[in-house]
Design a protein around this motif. Sequence first.
Motif, short mmCIF file in Angstrom:
data_model
loop_
_atom_site.label_atom_id
_atom_site.label_comp_id
_atom_site.label_asym_id
_atom_site.label_seq_id
_atom_site.Cartn_x
_atom_site.Cartn_y
_atom_site.Cartn_z
N ALA A 248 0.83 -1.21 0.00
CA ALA A 248 0.00 0.00 0.00
C ALA A 248 0.86 1.26 0.00
O ALA A 248 0.59 2.22 -0.74
N ASN A 249 1.90 1.26 0.83
CA ASN A 249 2.79 2.42 0.89
C ASN A 249 3.46 2.67 -0.45
O ASN A 249 3.50 3.81 -0.95
N ASP A 250 3.98 1.61 -1.06
CA ASP A 250 4.65 1.75 -2.35
C ASP A 250 3.66 2.19 -3.43
O ASP A 250 4.01 2.97 -4.32
N GLY A 251 2.43 1.68 -3.34
CA GLY A 251 1.42 2.06 -4.32
C GLY A 251 1.10 3.55 -4.27
O GLY A 251 1.04 4.22 -5.30
N ILE A 252 0.91 4.06 -3.06
CA ILE A 252 0.60 5.48 -2.90
C ILE A 252 1.77 6.35 -3.31
O ILE A 252 1.65 7.27 -4.12
N VAL A 253 2.94 6.04 -2.75
CA VAL A 253 4.12 6.89 -2.98
C VAL A 253 4.57 6.88 -4.43
O VAL A 253 4.78 7.93 -5.04
N SER A 254 4.71 5.68 -5.02
CA SER A 254 5.22 5.60 -6.38
C SER A 254 4.25 6.20 -7.39
O SER A 254 4.67 6.94 -8.30
N PHE B 253 6.57 11.21 6.20
CA PHE B 253 7.83 11.92 5.92
C PHE B 253 8.49 11.39 4.65
O PHE B 253 8.85 12.16 3.76
N TRP B 254 8.64 10.07 4.56
CA TRP B 254 9.32 9.50 3.40
C TRP B 254 8.48 9.65 2.14
O TRP B 254 9.03 9.83 1.03
N GLY B 255 7.17 9.62 2.28
CA GLY B 255 6.32 9.85 1.12
C GLY B 255 6.45 11.27 0.61
O GLY B 255 6.52 11.51 -0.61
N ALA B 256 6.48 12.24 1.52
CA ALA B 256 6.62 13.64 1.14
C ALA B 256 7.96 13.89 0.46
O ALA B 256 8.05 14.62 -0.53
N LEU B 257 9.00 13.25 0.97
CA LEU B 257 10.33 13.41 0.38
C LEU B 257 10.36 12.86 -1.05
O LEU B 257 10.91 13.50 -1.96
N ALA B 258 9.76 11.70 -1.25
CA ALA B 258 9.73 11.09 -2.58
C ALA B 258 8.97 11.97 -3.57
O ALA B 258 9.41 12.18 -4.71
N MET B 259 7.84 12.50 -3.14
CA MET B 259 7.04 13.35 -4.03
C MET B 259 7.78 14.65 -4.36
O MET B 259 7.74 15.11 -5.51
N ALA B 260 8.43 15.23 -3.39
CA ALA B 260 9.15 16.48 -3.61
C ALA B 260 10.29 16.28 -4.61
O ALA B 260 10.48 17.09 -5.53
N LEU B 261 11.05 15.22 -4.44
CA LEU B 261 12.17 14.95 -5.35
C LEU B 261 11.68 14.67 -6.76
O LEU B 261 12.27 15.14 -7.75
#
Length: 229
Positions: free
Chosen positions: A22-28, A209-217
């Motif tokens: 689920a985390n990978d699905g949302i973030v990616s 936090f890690w999701g926000a970082l991935a989206m920002a980059l």
Amino acid sequence: MSHIEDHRSHRVGWLRAAVLGANDGIVSTASLIIGVAAASTTHASIMLAGVAGLVAGAMSMAAGEYVSVSSQADTEYADLELERISLLENPQFEKNELAEIYEKRGVEPALARTVAEQLMAHDALGAHARDEIGISANGTARPVQAALSSASTFTIGAALPLLVAWAVPGQYLIHAVSLLSLCFLALLGALAARAGGAPVIKGAVRVTFWGALAMALTAAVGSIFGVVA
């Protein structure tokens, strides 16, 4: 009155795969949508990229989990085979070995030997698998379960930012996908922490936090290449 403890260790296998999926699905997917949108492309291209990311990601998660957990299962099976052969060829050595394990845990020598004898009489391989190798019924590798859990939860997670992108086209797409995806991640982290018996706030903050970082980059990369193009 009986006292019942609700332990959660039996959830480790499927919970890890489900949260990871689920985390990978949302973030990616959110990152992919944001990155493509930041490159100033059309809404149709954004949706196509999102759908392609969902399908590819779900299959990748399923294949990766299956291969990984299958490797773990193969190792466990090989260890159990070695132990089974040793029990057949040298049961006394195995009994002494089990007794020594209990002694090292603080059991008196005589009692440790008695316990080893009784456990081996009941289920010799199970006793050695649990106390010598560290393989328990709760932790046994289940490749198919892990693959299905990861793929299904990835699909659910990826569908959330994809639906947001479909519902909110135009100039507000990046902001809507970013904000709502972070909310989804916070909720996922909280639910996962609660299911695992961990602090809810800590779990939510960690995932967000890690999701926000991935989206920002990803947004930064999309903006740079969009300008270059």
